[in-house]
Motif scaffolding. Structure first.
Motif, PDB file in Angstrom:
ATOM      1  N   GLN B   6      25.476 -63.144  44.102  1.00  0.00           N
ATOM      2  CA  GLN B   6      25.276 -63.588  42.418  1.00  0.00           C
ATOM      3  C   GLN B   6      26.424 -62.994  41.542  1.00  0.00           C
ATOM      4  OE1 GLN B   6      21.327 -60.791  42.899  1.00  0.00           O
ATOM      5  NE2 GLN B   6      22.025 -61.104  40.825  1.00  0.00           N
ATOM      6  N   PRO B   7      26.275 -62.754  40.374  1.00  0.00           N
ATOM      7  CA  PRO B   7      28.263 -62.470  39.374  1.00  0.00           C
ATOM      8  C   PRO B   7      27.763 -61.339  39.099  1.00  0.00           C
ATOM      9  CG  PRO B   7      26.497 -63.216  37.647  1.00  0.00           C
ATOM     10  CD  PRO B   7      25.719 -64.262  39.239  1.00  0.00           C
ATOM     11  N   PRO B   8      27.808 -60.257  39.852  1.00  0.00           N
ATOM     12  CA  PRO B   8      28.469 -58.529  39.887  1.00  0.00           C
ATOM     13  C   PRO B   8      28.108 -58.138  37.940  1.00  0.00           C
ATOM     14  CG  PRO B   8      30.756 -58.879  40.286  1.00  0.00           C
ATOM     15  CD  PRO B   8      29.923 -60.367  40.281  1.00  0.00           C
ATOM     16  N   SER B   9      28.970 -58.655  36.978  1.00  0.00           N
ATOM     17  CA  SER B   9      27.750 -58.884  35.288  1.00  0.00           C
ATOM     18  C   SER B   9      27.869 -60.100  34.622  1.00  0.00           C
ATOM     19  CB  SER B   9      28.763 -57.158  34.819  1.00  0.00           C
ATOM     20  OG  SER B   9      29.882 -57.832  34.969  1.00  0.00           O
ATOM     21  N   VAL B  10      26.399 -59.132  34.024  1.00  0.00           N
ATOM     22  CA  VAL B  10      27.241 -60.334  32.863  1.00  0.00           C
ATOM     23  C   VAL B  10      26.407 -59.538  30.993  1.00  0.00           C
ATOM     24  CG1 VAL B  10      26.494 -62.519  33.955  1.00  0.00           C
ATOM     25  CG2 VAL B  10      24.549 -60.645  32.864  1.00  0.00           C
ATOM     26  N   SER B  11      26.949 -60.182  30.151  1.00  0.00           N
ATOM     27  CA  SER B  11      27.101 -59.233  28.787  1.00  0.00           C
ATOM     28  C   SER B  11      27.160 -60.413  28.080  1.00  0.00           C
ATOM     29  CB  SER B  11      28.325 -58.480  28.581  1.00  0.00           C
ATOM     30  OG  SER B  11      28.807 -58.822  28.062  1.00  0.00           O
ATOM     31  N   ALA B  12      26.150 -59.927  27.482  1.00  0.00           N
ATOM     32  CA  ALA B  12      25.333 -60.142  25.253  1.00  0.00           C
ATOM     33  C   ALA B  12      25.306 -59.336  25.035  1.00  0.00           C
ATOM     34  CB  ALA B  12      24.891 -61.818  26.050  1.00  0.00           C
ATOM     35  N   ALA B  13      25.447 -60.351  23.615  1.00  0.00           N
ATOM     36  CA  ALA B  13      24.667 -59.362  22.228  1.00  0.00           C
ATOM     37  C   ALA B  13      23.449 -59.140  22.496  1.00  0.00           C
ATOM     38  CB  ALA B  13      25.567 -59.793  20.839  1.00  0.00           C
ATOM     39  N   PRO B  14      22.919 -58.274  21.505  1.00  0.00           N
ATOM     40  CA  PRO B  14      21.681 -57.819  21.163  1.00  0.00           C
ATOM     41  C   PRO B  14      20.895 -59.917  20.474  1.00  0.00           C
ATOM     42  CG  PRO B  14      22.031 -55.937  20.813  1.00  0.00           C
ATOM     43  CD  PRO B  14      23.154 -57.163  20.912  1.00  0.00           C
ATOM     44  N   GLY B  15      19.346 -60.199  20.742  1.00  0.00           N
ATOM     45  CA  GLY B  15      19.271 -61.411  20.297  1.00  0.00           C
ATOM     46  C   GLY B  15      20.114 -62.666  20.727  1.00  0.00           C
ATOM     47  N   LEU B  79      17.644 -61.821  24.134  1.00  0.00           N
ATOM     48  CA  LEU B  79      18.101 -59.923  24.608  1.00  0.00           C
ATOM     49  C   LEU B  79      17.865 -59.148  23.997  1.00  0.00           C
ATOM     50  CD1 LEU B  79      21.818 -60.884  25.866  1.00  0.00           C
ATOM     51  CD2 LEU B  79      19.333 -60.352  27.648  1.00  0.00           C
ATOM     52  N   GLN B  80      17.575 -57.947  24.065  1.00  0.00           N
ATOM     53  CA  GLN B  80      16.885 -56.490  23.399  1.00  0.00           C
ATOM     54  C   GLN B  80      18.026 -55.448  24.470  1.00  0.00           C
ATOM     55  OE1 GLN B  80      12.910 -55.851  24.173  1.00  0.00           O
ATOM     56  NE2 GLN B  80      12.427 -58.063  22.754  1.00  0.00           N
ATOM     57  N   THR B  81      18.206 -54.126  23.858  1.00  0.00           N
ATOM     58  CA  THR B  81      18.391 -53.196  24.264  1.00  0.00           C
ATOM     59  C   THR B  81      18.000 -52.662  26.120  1.00  0.00           C
ATOM     60  OG1 THR B  81      18.089 -51.126  22.897  1.00  0.00           O
ATOM     61  CG2 THR B  81      20.052 -52.524  22.536  1.00  0.00           C
ATOM     62  N   GLY B  82      16.750 -52.750  25.847  1.00  0.00           N
ATOM     63  CA  GLY B  82      16.161 -52.274  26.371  1.00  0.00           C
ATOM     64  C   GLY B  82      15.951 -53.260  27.975  1.00  0.00           C
ATOM     65  N   ASP B  83      16.575 -54.371  28.040  1.00  0.00           N
ATOM     66  CA  ASP B  83      16.693 -55.264  29.370  1.00  0.00           C
ATOM     67  C   ASP B  83      18.008 -55.462  30.091  1.00  0.00           C
ATOM     68  OD1 ASP B  83      15.817 -58.386  27.054  1.00  0.00           O
ATOM     69  OD2 ASP B  83      15.153 -56.943  28.131  1.00  0.00           O
ATOM     70  N   GLU B  84      18.736 -53.839  29.256  1.00  0.00           N
ATOM     71  CA  GLU B  84      19.508 -53.842  30.196  1.00  0.00           C
ATOM     72  C   GLU B  84      19.574 -53.473  31.573  1.00  0.00           C
ATOM     73  OE1 GLU B  84      23.650 -52.574  27.982  1.00  0.00           O
ATOM     74  OE2 GLU B  84      22.516 -50.577  28.578  1.00  0.00           O
ATOM     75  N   ALA B  85      19.669 -54.647  33.090  1.00  0.00           N
ATOM     76  CA  ALA B  85      19.359 -52.874  34.591  1.00  0.00           C
ATOM     77  C   ALA B  85      19.727 -54.007  34.936  1.00  0.00           C
ATOM     78  CB  ALA B  85      18.021 -54.039  34.317  1.00  0.00           C
ATOM     79  N   ASP B  86      19.420 -54.462  36.557  1.00  0.00           N
ATOM     80  CA  ASP B  86      20.114 -54.957  37.374  1.00  0.00           C
ATOM     81  C   ASP B  86      19.523 -56.224  38.022  1.00  0.00           C
ATOM     82  OD1 ASP B  86      21.552 -52.299  39.207  1.00  0.00           O
ATOM     83  OD2 ASP B  86      22.438 -53.458  37.325  1.00  0.00           O
ATOM     84  N   PHE B  87      19.967 -57.126  37.770  1.00  0.00           N
ATOM     85  CA  PHE B  87      19.209 -57.686  38.512  1.00  0.00           C
ATOM     86  C   PHE B  87      19.588 -58.196  39.726  1.00  0.00           C
ATOM     87  CE2 PHE B  87      16.596 -58.242  34.191  1.00  0.00           C
ATOM     88  CZ  PHE B  87      17.427 -58.323  33.903  1.00  0.00           C
ATOM     89  N   LEU B 107      23.248 -56.490  33.768  1.00  0.00           N
ATOM     90  CA  LEU B 107      23.516 -56.812  32.250  1.00  0.00           C
ATOM     91  C   LEU B 107      23.440 -55.787  31.515  1.00  0.00           C
ATOM     92  CD1 LEU B 107      22.848 -59.371  29.947  1.00  0.00           C
ATOM     93  CD2 LEU B 107      20.407 -58.314  31.139  1.00  0.00           C
ATOM     94  N   THR B 108      24.533 -56.136  31.039  1.00  0.00           N
ATOM     95  CA  THR B 108      24.548 -55.146  29.494  1.00  0.00           C
ATOM     96  C   THR B 108      24.664 -55.937  27.961  1.00  0.00           C
ATOM     97  OG1 THR B 108      27.124 -54.207  30.783  1.00  0.00           O
ATOM     98  CG2 THR B 108      26.762 -53.726  28.240  1.00  0.00           C
ATOM     99  N   VAL B 109      23.626 -54.965  27.439  1.00  0.00           N
ATOM    100  CA  VAL B 109      23.734 -56.097  26.211  1.00  0.00           C
ATOM    101  C   VAL B 109      24.336 -55.110  24.979  1.00  0.00           C
ATOM    102  CG1 VAL B 109      21.677 -56.681  24.733  1.00  0.00           C
ATOM    103  CG2 VAL B 109      20.853 -56.027  26.520  1.00  0.00           C
ATOM    104  N   LEU B 110      25.135 -55.209  24.382  1.00  0.00           N
ATOM    105  CA  LEU B 110      26.360 -54.932  24.050  1.00  0.00           C
ATOM    106  C   LEU B 110      26.149 -54.656  22.570  1.00  0.00           C
ATOM    107  CD1 LEU B 110      29.431 -57.952  24.935  1.00  0.00           C
ATOM    108  CD2 LEU B 110      29.124 -55.391  25.643  1.00  0.00           C
TER     109      LEU B 110
END
Lengths: 120, 110
Positions: B6-15, B79-87, B107-110
């Motif tokens: 798996q990729p170590p990290s991913v990120s995207a903006a809310p929504g 995406l919501q800020t509450g989705d920030e977690a490890d998957f 997952l980081t939600v910027l």
């Protein structure tokens, strides 16, 4: 709904045996439609499957840990247990118990987890 | 080194939408069901997807799973800020005779 709760010592000395119990409530522990697993997670790291046991007593262990793992089940108490022998610092982790489905091999629900630290 | 990649990290903006990949082989993903788990900080993993693309009761349809060949993908929309977690992805490995997991994706939600 089904709930799982781990219990056991949080500190184990190196070379000794780690022993944990998972108590299952709110469901049919002995139905045989599920298996019961232990999974661990070292701090900041990923998940490692330790093994599984059926309510009938049948077991399957991760080959990487098989020589040191023993799982048992007590249907009268709706709980299952893990013993990991000859522990080292590398066994320090949060240990989770979880219910799994045969063939599909997904886990739900999980216990909250218990931290076991191996001390020298 | 995890059996599933798996990729170590991913990120995207809310929504926005994000996808998390899980790559394996014919001995695991290629011939067995894949499940996905969300681990919020300090909590136990929670089942998000089972049998490649099924959602347990209570999991919003913002979460989706798919599998093709020896890879699987988790998608999250809106995406919501509450989705920030490890998957984590997981499956059975027929060669190892063991359940295997990916190394996890943060997952980081910027």
């Amino acid at each position: 709904q089904v709930q799982l709760q781990e219990s056991g010592p949080g500190l184990v000395k190196a070379s000794q045996t780690l022993s944990l119990t998972c108590t299952v409530s709110g469901g049919s522990f002995s139905s045989g439609t599920h298996f019961w697993s232990w999974i661990r997670q070292p701090a900041g790291k990923g998940l490692e499957w330790i093994g599984r046991i059926y309510s009938s007593g049948g077991t399957s262990y991760n080959p990487s840990l098989k020589s040191r793992v023993t799982m048992s089940v007590d249907t009268s108490k709706s709980h299952f247990s893990l013993k990991l022998s000859s522990v080292t610092a590398a066994d320090t982790a949060v240990y989770f118990c979880a219910r799994g489905l045969p063939y599909s091999n997904w886990f739900d629900p999980w216990g909250q987890g218990t931290l076991v630290t191996v001390s020298s | 080194q995890s059996v599933l990649t798996q990729p170590p990290s991913v990120s995207a903006a809310p929504g926005q939408k994000v996808t998390i990949s899980c790559s394996g082989s014919s001995s695991n993903i290629g011939n067995n069901y894949v499940s996905w788990y969300q681990q919020l900080p300090g909590t136990a993993p929670k089942l998000l997807i089972y049998e490649n693309d099924k959602r347990p009761s209570g999991i919003p349809d913002r979460f989706s799973g798919s599998k093709s060949g020896t890879s699987a993908t988790l998608g999250i929309t809106g995406l919501q800020t509450g989705d920030e977690a490890d998957f984590y992805c997981g499956t059975w490995d027929s060669s190892l005779s063991a359940v295997v997991f990916g190394g996890g994706t943060k997952l980081t939600v910027l």
